[in-house]
Motif scaffolding. Structure first.
Motif, short mmCIF file in Angstrom:
data_model
loop_
_atom_site.label_atom_id
_atom_site.label_comp_id
_atom_site.label_asym_id
_atom_site.label_seq_id
_atom_site.Cartn_x
_atom_site.Cartn_y
_atom_site.Cartn_z
N SER A 310 0.83 -1.20 0.00
CA SER A 310 0.00 0.00 0.00
C SER A 310 0.87 1.26 0.00
O SER A 310 2.08 1.21 0.28
CB SER A 310 -0.91 0.02 1.23
OG SER A 310 -0.13 0.17 2.40
N ALA A 311 0.23 2.38 -0.30
CA ALA A 311 0.95 3.65 -0.27
C ALA A 311 1.51 3.93 1.12
O ALA A 311 2.63 4.45 1.26
CB ALA A 311 0.01 4.78 -0.70
N GLN A 312 0.76 3.56 2.15
CA GLN A 312 1.23 3.78 3.51
C GLN A 312 2.48 2.97 3.81
O GLN A 312 3.42 3.45 4.46
CB GLN A 312 0.13 3.43 4.51
CG GLN A 312 -1.07 4.37 4.48
CD GLN A 312 -2.09 3.97 3.43
OE1 GLN A 312 -1.82 3.14 2.56
NE2 GLN A 312 -3.27 4.56 3.50
N ALA A 313 2.51 1.71 3.34
CA ALA A 313 3.68 0.87 3.56
C ALA A 313 4.90 1.43 2.83
O ALA A 313 6.01 1.44 3.37
CB ALA A 313 3.40 -0.56 3.12
N ARG A 314 4.69 1.89 1.60
CA ARG A 314 5.80 2.46 0.83
C ARG A 314 6.32 3.74 1.50
O ARG A 314 7.54 3.96 1.56
CB ARG A 314 5.35 2.77 -0.60
CG ARG A 314 5.14 1.52 -1.44
CD ARG A 314 4.78 1.86 -2.87
NE ARG A 314 4.70 0.66 -3.68
CZ ARG A 314 5.73 0.04 -4.24
NH1 ARG A 314 6.96 0.54 -4.07
NH2 ARG A 314 5.57 -1.04 -4.97
N GLN A 315 5.41 4.57 2.00
CA GLN A 315 5.83 5.80 2.66
C GLN A 315 6.65 5.50 3.90
O GLN A 315 7.66 6.15 4.17
CB GLN A 315 4.60 6.64 3.02
CG GLN A 315 3.92 7.26 1.80
CD GLN A 315 2.57 7.86 2.14
OE1 GLN A 315 2.15 7.88 3.30
NE2 GLN A 315 1.87 8.37 1.13
#
Length: 322
Positions: A310-315
């Motif tokens: 997810s975008a949160q994991a990548r961030q």
């Protein structure tokens, strides 16, 4: 599905070490490469020769073997009771003897009642296992009860007057006096995680859940009634790993990392909550190569289900490796 008799919690180090050492499958060559890559990285907290990111190092093999032995004997049935393991593939034993049923209906009934400690009504059992034909379902139920009783009497040597499937408040259930079920212990430990006071007591209850969770509930069975119960047990195990890691991360971050590594292998390989918590603790310990490897493993696991982090994991990952 959470009421269970109290069971003495195992020692913290024994149970958690067993959980950590029992099923770690990351290759030792990867561990060595990570150790070499991380040789100059800053560290904080206790470490295990940098093996915490990927499991037990080769130099720790004797300890791992000892821990695996502890894990294998973690669930020992109380004296005079049959041991029923349903977290993983269904296995029933009495003493040193493995038990099996000659008829599918007996196996199906035992699986259902093992997963439902409070039992089910007669009609509920028929509707669940043999829907659409009450007359035939009733006959199959009585046949299953007879065979279950027969198998247990032969194993235990108890007389014909003993009933291993009993009725309590119109519910048919396994007689708790004669069965010790890993799921029942798991549920009892889950209850304790919300009722006990003190960090040590909570860790003991959480570790017992993790040590007992050897795989998906009734692995290999595709009955529709199993699926929601399997998902619920998995969610509880994921929650236990997360809570244990949060409690352990300050005083023993290596242990927190070990538990999370095993949780993403054995409990839920697609839980971003666990993967992100693992990266976060590795980042706190200054192990940036380990963070990178963890994120690569997360991408591999998500690709297995045609997904991506997810975008949160990548961030989180990008913030940690800056």
């Amino acid at each position: 599905m959470v009421a269970a008799a109290d069971v003495t919690a195992p020692e913290i180090d024994a149970a958690v070490t067993g959980f950590v050492a029992g099923d770690c499958h990351i290759r030792q060559t990867e561990e060595k490469a990570e150790e070499e890559a991380d040789v100059d990285a800053p560290r904080s907290g206790k470490t295990k020769k940098d093996a915490g990111e990927t499991g037990m190092a080769a130099t720790e093999a004797p300890a791992a073997s000892s821990s695996a032995a502890l894990m294998a004997s973690q669930f020992v049935a109380a004296p005079g009771k049959a041991k029923a393991a349903v977290l993983g593939a269904l296995r029933l034993s009495y003493g040193d003897s493995e038990l099996s049923f000659g008829r599918a209906e007996a196996s199906d009934l035992f699986a259902l009642l093992s997963a439902m400690r409070e039992g089910m009504s007669t009609q509920g059992i028929i509707d669940t296992l043999w829907p659409g034909d009450d007359d035939r379902g009733g006959r199959l139920l009585e046949s299953a009860v007879r065979q279950l009783n027969q198998v247990m009497r032969q194993a235990s040597g108890l007389g014909v007057g003993v009933k291993f499937v009993v009725k309590v408040r119109q519910q048919r259930q396994l007689a708790a006096a004669y069965f010790d079920v890993d799921l029942w212990r798991f549920e009892s430990a889950f209850v304790r995680t919300g009722t006990v006071e003190g960090r040590s007591a909570r860790l003991a209850a959480l570790q017992e859940m993790l040590a007992l969770y050897r795989g998906p509930l009734l692995a290999g069975r595709d009955d529709l009634w199993v699926l929601p119960l399997r998902q619920a047990a998995q969610r509880q195990a994921v929650n236990a790993a997360e809570r244990f890691a949060e409690l352990a991360r300050m005083e023993d971050p290596d242990r927190a990392v070990d538990v999370l590594r095993l949780a993403v292998e054995r409990v839920d390989p697609y839980s971003e909550v666990l993967w992100c918590l693992l990266m976060s603790i590795q980042g706190e310990m200054g192990r940036l190569p380990a963070v990178r490897r963890t994120f690569e493993l997360l991408k591999e696991r998500m690709a297995e289900i045609d997904a991506a982090p997810s975008a949160q994991a990548r961030q989180m990952y990008e913030r940690l490796i800056r």
